[in-house]
Design a protein around this motif. Structure first.
Motif: not given
Length: 472
Positions: A23-25, A125-126, A130-135
């Motif tokens: 996420l940070l990257a 904040e962005n 949560s389901e977008e983490i996989k992408e």
């Protein structure tokens, strides 16, 4: 590049930390980085997670940590090491205590529950679902040649989640080794290989045998660690105790994974410590209750010196005998009788009226802390052993760690340079665990004879040596 020649470095890391890295990257990438901040993050986190096991006297400290000097970081990560470490600290992947003058900065992992909170805040904040983490993960895996799979440890059919507080999701990660990332993905393993090749014959044989033969029953060890974590978590009375329980659990998982396919994963360790000359391996840093899962352990014997550090202190005390007062000589004789008979902690139990485990901790406080710490605890010991206590204080006067280092130097000289050398000369290749040796059961008696002879030559009497055989 042909698939045949591809080489990977593997990690097993907590899902919550890895999710935050990706996420940070995505939302706050490190600018002008020569290497992927994600891959450097894997290596940093793995260093802290795996090497924190070496701090056995801090086993109950709730956070994983590892001292990393700037010289080490520069060699491993290059001139940009400050950029990487600063990025990881500022974005709450790790934290550091760089306020100790003259000491290497210790880098820590946060409590695992904190990463859940960090992830949630970052998503909110962005405006990321949560389901977008996989992408996001898939995108960066393609960019950096990373293979990643989820490994969930079911605990008594309980799914790991925030409601029950049990976190047991891990990512098994494979990173393609390249010319540029090789230095920090495989450096420790390659340094160990160089050490083994340049060592005296007996250590060279031990190192080669170790790397070729050390294997672990992965499923059995993992299930044991899961069950232990479940029990400790249920018995926890506070959140800090729950955090500590997870720390012990993740330490076990990390040490198991380091041995599992260790040669392929470049995670087997076999090197000699520059300060205390001990052999540091995956076994020396592994919780003792995991030993039974070493493949072939049922056909091995474990021999160790009872009360080893208090016993080896006799060798230091002997150097004072010629100039000692009558009181000191009397104390040394008494101390020698107690420790060589294996009754040292029972003696402390009588002094403090506490359990054996509590008295082991008290000995650590007396012997290995700064002179002005734990004064009430030390007062009891000082009353019983005033002359010996004064000697311990004197040894620790300039550097309080010197007492522990001197005892470890004595231990490594006796066990590694003398006992192990003689065993190898007799075609017995041991696995070492500092003051203990693991050998094939058919060599138990010969190993006991050699240990007894060499220890007696140093101590002037035969100390108590425990022999353990695996039992179901």
């Amino acid at each position: 590049m042909s698939t045949k020649y591809k080489k990977f470095r593997s990690f097993l890391l907590p899902k919550e930390i890895v999710d935050l890295l990706f996420l940070l990257a995505h939302v706050a990438p490190l600018s002008d980085n020569k290497e992927s901040e994600i891959i450097v993050g894997f290596a940093f986190v793995n260093d802290i997670l795996s090497k924190s096991n070496q701090k056995r006297k801090h086993e109950d400290y709730p956070f994983h940590f590892n001292p990393m000097a700037s010289t080490y970081l520069k060699i491993k990560y290059g001139n940009n090491y400050k950029d990487y470490s600063h990025w990881l600290v500022m974005n709450k992947i790790i934290w550091g205590d760089n306020y100790h003058e003259g000491k290497a900065t210790s880098y820590y992992l946060h409590a695992i529950i904190s990463y859940i909170d960090f992830n949630s805040r970052l998503l909110k904040e962005n405006n990321i679902k949560s389901e977008e983490i996989k992408e996001i993960i898939d995108t960066y895996c393609v960019r950096d040649n990373i293979e990643i799979t989820l490994e969930t440890h079911a605990i008594n059919r309980i799914e790991g989640n925030q409601k029950n507080g049990i976190y047991n999701n891990w990512y098994r990660i494979k990173v393609l080794i390249t010319k540029t990332n090789r230095k920090f993905l495989t450096r420790d393993y390659e340094d160990d290989a160089t050490f083994i090749n340049n060592s005296p014959t007996h250590i060279k044989k031990m190192g080669s045998y170790y790397k070729k033969n050390l294997k672990i029953d992965y499923d059995g060890a993992i299930n044991h660690s899961i069950n232990k974590y479940n029990i400790e978590f249920k018995e926890s009375r506070t959140e800090q105790e729950q955090v500590s329980a997870h720390k012990r659990y993740s330490s076990r998982i990390s040490s198991i994974n380091s041995i599992y396919n260790g040669s392929v994963n470049k995670s087997l360790r076999f090197t000699r410590n520059d300060t205390n000359k001990r052999l540091d391996t995956n076994l020396t840093n592994m919780a003792s209750d995991l030993r039974k899962f070493i493949v072939g352990y049922e056909n091995m014997s474990y021999l160790d010196l009872s009360n080893s550090q208090p016993v080896l202190f006799n060798i230091i005390l002997k150097t004072y005998l010629d100039t000692a007062s009558d009181d000191l000589k009397k104390e040394i004789r008494w101390y020698s009788e107690i420790t060589l008979s294996g009754q040292w902690y029972e003696c402390l139990q009588n002094l403090y009226n506490l359990s054996r485990d509590e008295c082991k901790e008290i000995w650590m406080q007396i012997a290995y802390s700064e002179n002005n710490h734990y004064l009430q605890v030390k007062k009891v010991f000082k009353t019983a052993f005033p002359e010996i206590y004064s000697l311990i204080e004197k040894i620790k006067e300039v550097n309080y760690e010197q007492f522990a280092i001197e005892l470890q130097l004595i231990e490594s000289k006796i066990f590694i340079d003398e006992i192990c050398r003689e065993l190898v000369n007799q075609n017995i290749i041991p696995h070492t665990m500092h003051d203990g040796l693991l050998v094939p059961i058919e060599h138990e008696q010969k190993t006991l004879d050699i240990m007894s002879s060499i220890l007696k030559s140093h101590l002037g009497a035969l100390p108590k040596i425990k022999v353990e055989i695996f039992k179901l």
